[in-house]
Design an enzyme around this catalytic site. Sequence first.
Site, PDB file in Angstrom:
ATOM      1  CE  LYS A  32      -5.228  -0.696   2.209  1.00  0.00           C
ATOM      2  NZ  LYS A  32      -4.780  -1.971   2.657  1.00  0.00           N
ATOM      3  CB  THR A  60      -0.901   0.019   1.254  1.00  0.00           C
ATOM      4  OG1 THR A  60      -1.714  -1.148   1.253  1.00  0.00           O
ATOM      5  CG2 THR A  60      -1.791   1.252   1.249  1.00  0.00           C
ATOM      6  CE  LYS A  63       1.732   1.894   4.819  1.00  0.00           C
ATOM      7  NZ  LYS A  63       1.659   0.993   3.716  1.00  0.00           N
TER       8      LYS A  63
HETATM    9  P1  NAP Z   1       5.531  -6.242   7.619  1.00  0.00           P
HETATM   10  O1  NAP Z   1       5.129  -7.499   8.275  1.00  0.00           O
HETATM   11  O2  NAP Z   1       6.076  -5.112   8.447  1.00  0.00           O
HETATM   12  O3  NAP Z   1       6.594  -6.616   6.464  1.00  0.00           O
HETATM   13  C1  NAP Z   1       7.197  -5.637   5.700  1.00  0.00           C
HETATM   14  C2  NAP Z   1       8.082  -6.322   4.675  1.00  0.00           C
HETATM   15  O4  NAP Z   1       8.706  -5.307   3.853  1.00  0.00           O
HETATM   16  C3  NAP Z   1       9.232  -7.118   5.307  1.00  0.00           C
HETATM   17  O5  NAP Z   1       9.482  -8.236   4.492  1.00  0.00           O
HETATM   18  C4  NAP Z   1      10.380  -6.121   5.241  1.00  0.00           C
HETATM   19  O6  NAP Z   1      11.647  -6.719   5.272  1.00  0.00           O
HETATM   20  C5  NAP Z   1      10.120  -5.507   3.881  1.00  0.00           C
HETATM   21  N1  NAP Z   1      10.764  -4.204   3.700  1.00  0.00           N
HETATM   22  C6  NAP Z   1      10.398  -3.016   4.259  1.00  0.00           C
HETATM   23  N2  NAP Z   1      11.206  -2.034   3.842  1.00  0.00           N
HETATM   24  C7  NAP Z   1      12.087  -2.590   2.979  1.00  0.00           C
HETATM   25  C8  NAP Z   1      13.153  -2.086   2.204  1.00  0.00           C
HETATM   26  N3  NAP Z   1      13.479  -0.772   2.212  1.00  0.00           N
HETATM   27  N4  NAP Z   1      13.839  -2.950   1.433  1.00  0.00           N
HETATM   28  C9  NAP Z   1      13.521  -4.275   1.403  1.00  0.00           C
HETATM   29  N5  NAP Z   1      12.526  -4.814   2.105  1.00  0.00           N
HETATM   30  C10 NAP Z   1      11.810  -3.983   2.887  1.00  0.00           C
HETATM   31  O7  NAP Z   1       4.333  -5.565   6.802  1.00  0.00           O
HETATM   32  P2  NAP Z   1       3.048  -6.280   6.181  1.00  0.00           P
HETATM   33  O8  NAP Z   1       1.979  -6.285   7.218  1.00  0.00           O
HETATM   34  O9  NAP Z   1       3.443  -7.545   5.497  1.00  0.00           O
HETATM   35  O10 NAP Z   1       2.625  -5.167   5.107  1.00  0.00           O
HETATM   36  C11 NAP Z   1       3.207  -5.108   3.811  1.00  0.00           C
HETATM   37  C12 NAP Z   1       2.367  -4.138   2.966  1.00  0.00           C
HETATM   38  O11 NAP Z   1       1.016  -4.622   2.913  1.00  0.00           O
HETATM   39  C13 NAP Z   1       2.298  -2.709   3.556  1.00  0.00           C
HETATM   40  O12 NAP Z   1       2.306  -1.758   2.520  1.00  0.00           O
HETATM   41  C14 NAP Z   1       0.972  -2.719   4.299  1.00  0.00           C
HETATM   42  O13 NAP Z   1       0.428  -1.414   4.419  1.00  0.00           O
HETATM   43  C15 NAP Z   1       0.132  -3.607   3.394  1.00  0.00           C
HETATM   44  N6  NAP Z   1      -1.024  -4.253   4.078  1.00  0.00           N
HETATM   45  C16 NAP Z   1      -0.861  -4.865   5.294  1.00  0.00           C
HETATM   46  C17 NAP Z   1      -1.975  -5.446   5.897  1.00  0.00           C
HETATM   47  C18 NAP Z   1      -1.874  -6.138   7.245  1.00  0.00           C
HETATM   48  O14 NAP Z   1      -2.920  -6.504   7.818  1.00  0.00           O
HETATM   49  N7  NAP Z   1      -0.689  -6.349   7.797  1.00  0.00           N
HETATM   50  C19 NAP Z   1      -3.231  -5.411   5.269  1.00  0.00           C
HETATM   51  C20 NAP Z   1      -3.347  -4.804   4.040  1.00  0.00           C
HETATM   52  C21 NAP Z   1      -2.231  -4.222   3.446  1.00  0.00           C
HETATM   53  P3  NAP Z   1      12.370  -7.029   6.687  1.00  0.00           P
HETATM   54  O15 NAP Z   1      11.887  -8.389   7.091  1.00  0.00           O
HETATM   55  O16 NAP Z   1      13.803  -6.964   6.374  1.00  0.00           O
HETATM   56  O17 NAP Z   1      11.940  -5.925   7.652  1.00  0.00           O
END
Ligand code: NAP
Length: 293
Positions: free
Chosen positions: A171, A96, A239
């Site tokens: 979104k 997102t 965010k």
């Molecule tokens: P998360 O668990 O915090 O995981 C984030 C991922 O991004 C990790 O693999 C992290 O790697 C990687 N990352 C972040 N910055 C990076 C960079 N500069 N270079 C390389 N890798 C990087 O987050 P998530 O919940 O999976 O969310 C991911 C996306 O989906 C976000 O945009 C979020 O808004 C969206 N989303 C999330 C949800 C939810 O319920 N969680 C629902 C809908 C949408 P590391 O392991 O090294 O930190």
Amino acid sequence: MERIGFVGLGTMGGYMAANLRKAGFEVTVWNRTPGKAAALIAGGAREAASPADVARASDIVCTCVSDTPDVDAVLFGADGVAEGLAAGGLVIDYSTISPSATAEFAARLKAQGIGFVDAPVSGGSEGARLGTLTIMAGGDEADLERARPVLEGTGKTITHFGPAGSGQAVKAVNQVVIAGVYLAVAEGMVLSMKAGLDPQAVVAALGGGVAGSWILANRSAKMVNNDYPLGFRTRLHLKDLGIALELAQSLGVVLPVSALAAQLESGLVARGYGDEDMSNLARPIRQLSGMEG
Ligand code: NAP
């Protein structure tokens, strides 16, 4: 069958990559912090040394990372996807992020002969695990059709809204709508408690009427108990509201309720509550009303 790459094995990406593998795709993965691919490798996925290496082994590369600069980094940074993906490849971004930056990323990839689909999701980690996510897609029609089998491997409801960036704009609308509902349910629950009503009975009665909502049914109890296990993290919603408010400003649109929610969420993050469920928007409403919050 196209070969799939997956960059970003966080809460969402890890489950999505696993579902693509289960759907029969050959999957190559990479995560910035090592050690997150073990279960995927056991399921038959391969691990690459960088996003560029993922891309070299793939026809379609999916990304699911945190924010706009992170997508920029994994696509266009050193050893990024754009370095390894051949012309004729396709990128699907599940993160997102900003709609305007998304349109720019798509244009940069197009100049290299690479297609792009933005595919932000809703449905949370449970939806990611079960493969039932709602996917809001943007991109050229042909890219979307090519992406569809991958999208269907990760989600259930897939809607194409228009050119690259339009999935992200939808979104943003989603996050604006839920901001208002969370705040309204928090106010309703605090008012119920202060009025000496049984909040459970209030929720049950209101649920069948016009005030009914998923948030009222599933999040009001957390607000009443002042206990906010995940769910969806407050810092992620903050965010997303930043993205929505920026989009609104660029269009001359006024979002007073979202701006208020963002301010209250900033306060929650400052108090150390950013990793709680976003139903903790009830904390400031409770506190302003003289309750523990
Ligand atoms: P998360 O668990 O915090 O995981 C984030 C991922 O991004 C990790 O693999 C992290 O790697 C990687 N990352 C972040 N910055 C990076 C960079 N500069 N270079 C390389 N890798 C990087 O987050 P998530 O919940 O999976 O969310 C991911 C996306 O989906 C976000 O945009 C979020 O808004 C969206 N989303 C999330 C949800 C939810 O319920 N969680 C629902 C809908 C949408 P590391 O392991 O090294 O930190």
